[in-house]
Design an enzyme around this catalytic site. Structure first.
Site, PDB file in Angstrom:
ATOM      1  N   CYS A   2       0.858  -1.181   0.000  1.00  0.00           N
ATOM      2  CA  CYS A   2       0.000   0.000   0.000  1.00  0.00           C
ATOM      3  C   CYS A   2       0.890   1.225   0.000  1.00  0.00           C
ATOM      4  O   CYS A   2       2.103   1.119   0.157  1.00  0.00           O
ATOM      5  CB  CYS A   2      -0.863   0.037   1.261  1.00  0.00           C
ATOM      6  SG  CYS A   2      -1.960  -1.379   1.415  1.00  0.00           S
ATOM      7  N   GLY A  29      -1.055   1.199  -4.907  1.00  0.00           N
ATOM      8  CA  GLY A  29      -2.361   0.640  -4.561  1.00  0.00           C
ATOM      9  C   GLY A  29      -3.455   1.315  -5.347  1.00  0.00           C
ATOM     10  O   GLY A  29      -3.494   2.540  -5.431  1.00  0.00           O
ATOM     11  N   ASN A 104       1.140   0.291   5.836  1.00  0.00           N
ATOM     12  CA  ASN A 104       1.703  -0.450   4.706  1.00  0.00           C
ATOM     13  C   ASN A 104       2.506  -1.603   5.280  1.00  0.00           C
ATOM     14  O   ASN A 104       3.437  -1.384   6.049  1.00  0.00           O
ATOM     15  CB  ASN A 104       2.598   0.484   3.876  1.00  0.00           C
ATOM     16  CG  ASN A 104       3.407  -0.241   2.800  1.00  0.00           C
ATOM     17  OD1 ASN A 104       4.459   0.208   2.400  1.00  0.00           O
ATOM     18  ND2 ASN A 104       2.914  -1.379   2.326  1.00  0.00           N
ATOM     19  N   GLY A 105       2.150  -2.837   4.911  1.00  0.00           N
ATOM     20  CA  GLY A 105       2.877  -4.002   5.414  1.00  0.00           C
ATOM     21  C   GLY A 105       1.911  -5.064   5.865  1.00  0.00           C
ATOM     22  O   GLY A 105       0.713  -5.010   5.558  1.00  0.00           O
ATOM     23  N   TYR A 245      10.483  -4.109  -8.555  1.00  0.00           N
ATOM     24  CA  TYR A 245       9.198  -3.848  -9.190  1.00  0.00           C
ATOM     25  C   TYR A 245       8.385  -2.730  -8.557  1.00  0.00           C
ATOM     26  O   TYR A 245       7.807  -1.907  -9.254  1.00  0.00           O
ATOM     27  CB  TYR A 245       8.355  -5.138  -9.176  1.00  0.00           C
ATOM     28  CG  TYR A 245       6.920  -4.901  -9.587  1.00  0.00           C
ATOM     29  CD1 TYR A 245       6.592  -4.712 -10.924  1.00  0.00           C
ATOM     30  CD2 TYR A 245       5.903  -4.806  -8.635  1.00  0.00           C
ATOM     31  CE1 TYR A 245       5.286  -4.456 -11.308  1.00  0.00           C
ATOM     32  CE2 TYR A 245       4.592  -4.554  -9.009  1.00  0.00           C
ATOM     33  CZ  TYR A 245       4.284  -4.379 -10.339  1.00  0.00           C
ATOM     34  OH  TYR A 245       3.005  -4.111 -10.716  1.00  0.00           O
TER      35      TYR A 245
HETATM   36  P1  5GP Z   1       2.955 -12.841 -14.092  1.00  0.00           P
HETATM   37  O1  5GP Z   1       2.268 -12.301 -15.295  1.00  0.00           O
HETATM   38  O2  5GP Z   1       4.151 -13.695 -14.387  1.00  0.00           O
HETATM   39  O3  5GP Z   1       2.025 -13.485 -13.132  1.00  0.00           O
HETATM   40  O4  5GP Z   1       3.493 -11.581 -13.297  1.00  0.00           O
HETATM   41  C1  5GP Z   1       4.619 -10.891 -13.753  1.00  0.00           C
HETATM   42  C2  5GP Z   1       4.275  -9.484 -14.111  1.00  0.00           C
HETATM   43  O5  5GP Z   1       3.534  -8.866 -13.052  1.00  0.00           O
HETATM   44  C3  5GP Z   1       5.512  -8.678 -14.319  1.00  0.00           C
HETATM   45  O6  5GP Z   1       5.372  -7.906 -15.481  1.00  0.00           O
HETATM   46  C4  5GP Z   1       5.609  -7.783 -13.106  1.00  0.00           C
HETATM   47  O7  5GP Z   1       5.946  -6.472 -13.487  1.00  0.00           O
HETATM   48  C5  5GP Z   1       4.254  -7.814 -12.472  1.00  0.00           C
HETATM   49  N1  5GP Z   1       4.322  -8.073 -11.013  1.00  0.00           N
HETATM   50  C6  5GP Z   1       5.199  -8.813 -10.335  1.00  0.00           C
HETATM   51  N2  5GP Z   1       4.896  -8.826  -9.023  1.00  0.00           N
HETATM   52  C7  5GP Z   1       3.818  -8.079  -8.872  1.00  0.00           C
HETATM   53  C8  5GP Z   1       3.010  -7.701  -7.749  1.00  0.00           C
HETATM   54  O8  5GP Z   1       3.256  -8.076  -6.612  1.00  0.00           O
HETATM   55  N3  5GP Z   1       1.966  -6.892  -8.010  1.00  0.00           N
HETATM   56  C9  5GP Z   1       1.670  -6.454  -9.253  1.00  0.00           C
HETATM   57  N4  5GP Z   1       0.629  -5.628  -9.419  1.00  0.00           N
HETATM   58  N5  5GP Z   1       2.377  -6.812 -10.330  1.00  0.00           N
HETATM   59  C10 5GP Z   1       3.432  -7.602 -10.145  1.00  0.00           C
HETATM   60 MG    MG Z   2       4.974  -5.831 -15.431  1.00  0.00          MG
END
Ligand code: 5GP
Ligand code: MG
Ligand code: SF4
Length: 464
Positions: A2, A29, A104-105, A245
């Protein structure tokens, strides 16, 4: 995951600034947003809503709200739990006055705390772990709210960054392990607290410093006073996935630029896992910074060959696989001319379920691409996160279930390679024992304050 934001001013109204700060933290978020303040009648007041900041909150109402201190929250989307009751800040008026908390957490001892509190007569209104902090605070009616908060925080374990509003002032707190980021900013006599430093620039405020792990800061007419929690940890656990990320590239976390860390991850990926290709492309936006680093290091041109629809948000956590797949198709699409008869290196920051890579690569294959090499700027995600990022359980994680060859085949790439854990840590540039890498290696913080690996206790004592 968050985003949290807090503002204090000795002489002006700040609720609209909280709105703007939340807008800058929107990437953390998108499920709901909320702002809370204490009104003239010493009562907590709040506005909360579902969706993005501009959908959930009215900027014009907040601009007219007479609050010299306010806090706000943007909530990360999680499967199934998308409802207004879960929107924060959580607010209460208890025996000692008003209180609002934005978190957040993820607390790792929430179930124990809840059982103890319920035995003492507490009635929980939500399933949110944040409510445990509020209940612990309210169960100490003889202490001042700020002292009660310090005592409450000594009881909780796991990951938290908090902004709290009490009559004594605006409070910012970070857990002793330091999982999540929290920064202090200033403009004139105004103070701001934000999950990421990128929120300060929008307000013309400057970054002062990070709130330290185990530090609780109180901001009021006396200025900023710093307090230390009674529990400390020698080993820090800052989330490495923030650099991979989560955070925005224009943020600086613990003195390290997120952009530079991602760029360096891409460079190291080119050194360790380079491959012949005509050009480098990214899965935008999350893979772009690393792809630029890869291209620079490899001496191959970067082409913005996968186009992102700007009007679609993050697609990752949607309730069903079908909706996720449709989301990726609407969001990302390749330029056929660039891929036709050419070999490319495609860079993304991570593979979780494998949905994004599989779908985009199948679209690129339709462009009659010659060769497609997938490079991931983080190690394989094999373990779930218990500290506030909603990674699925191991059963849904591609790298936990399948071999490298199987994933390569399933996503349809000619080759697939990941960045090593060592290269990721070196690219971030912080000492290895200051980072959490549990979703990559299974080394978790145990509830007893010891480091626990997926194979058992690793013996690393982390309390001083
Ligand atoms: P996948 O499509 O393999 O399930 O997820 C990978 C993609 O989702 C990557 O492009 C990455 O940028 C994004 N991603 C990875 N971890 C997270 C996360 O915890 N939350 C969100 N919203 N996106 C994520
Ligand atoms: Mg992505
Ligand atoms: Fe971050 Fe992964 Fe640790 Fe969770 S398990 S805090 S996502 S590094």
């Amino acid at each position: 995951m968050c985003g949290i934001f807090g503002a204090y001013s000795p002489d002006s109204f700040v609720a609209e600034e909280v709105y703007l700060g939340l807008a800058a933290l929107q990437h953390r978020g998108q499920e709901s947003a909320g702002v809370a303040w204490i009104d003239g009648g010493r009562r907590i007041n709040s506005i909360k809503g579902m969706g993005l900041v501009h959908e959930a909150l009215s900027q014009s109402v907040l601009a007219k709200t007479p609050a010299k201190a306010a806090i706000g929250h943007v909530r990360y989307s999680t499967a199934g739990a998308s409802m207004l009751q879960n929107a924060q800040p959580i607010c209460a008026n208890y025996a000692k006055g008003p209180v609002a908390i934005a978190h957040n957490g993820n607390l790792t001892n929430f179930e124990e705390l809840r059982a103890t509190l319920e035995n003492r007569g507490a009635i929980f209104q939500s399933t949110s772990d944040t409510e445990a902090i509020l209940q612990l605070l309210a169960h100490q009616p003889r202490r001042s709210p700020f002292d009660a908060l310090l005592r409450a925080l000594a009881e909780v374990r796991g990951a938290y960054c908090l902004v709290v509003l009490l009559e004594e002032g605006l409070v910012a707190a970070r857990d002793p392990w330091g999982f999540r980021p929290l920064a202090l900013g200033k403009r004139g006599d105004n103070y701001y607290v934000a999950s990421e430093s990128c929120a300060f620039s929008l307000l013309g405020a400057s970054f002062v410093r990070d709130i330290e792990p185990g530090e609780v800061v109180l901001i009021n007419s006396d200025g900023v006073t710093s307090h230390t929690l009674p529990i400390t940890s020698a080993r820090k656990w800052f989330c490495s996935f923030e650099y991979v990320y989560f955070a925005r590239p224009d943020s600086v976390l613990l003195g390290r630029s997120v952009y530079r860390a991602r760029h360096e991850m891409g460079k190291r990926l080119a050194i360790s896992e380079g491959v012949d290709a005509d050009f480098v492309a990214a899965f935008p936006d999350s893979g772009t910074n690393a792809a630029l680093g890869y291209a620079e290091q490899a001496g191959i041109p970067f082409e913005a060959a996968v186009v992102r629809n700007r009007y679609v948000g993050r697609t990752f956590i949607q309730p069903t696989q079908k909706v996720r797949e449709l989301g990726v198709r609407i969001k990302l699409s390749p330029c056929p001319e660039l891929f036709r008869d050419r070999a490319s290196v495609l860079v993304d920051d991570s593979i979780v379920r494998g949905t994004t890579a599989g779908l985009v690569i199948s679209m690129i294959r339709e462009c009659r691409s010659r060769a497609l090499h997938l490079r991931i700027s983080s190690p394989p995600v094999r373990y779930p996160c218990f500290y506030g990022i909603d990674t699925p359980s191991s059963g849904d994680l591609a790298a936990a279930k399948y071999s490298l060859d199987d994933i390569t085949r399933t996503v349809g790439a000619d080759s697939l390679r990941y960045l090593s854990r060592e290269d990721m840590i070196n690219a971030i540039g912080l000492p290895p024992d200051s980072l959490c890498t549990a979703c990559f290696d299974g080394n978790y913080l145990g509830d007893d304050g010891k480091c626990v690996t997926s194979k058992g206790a690793c013996g690393g004592e982390i309390f001083d």
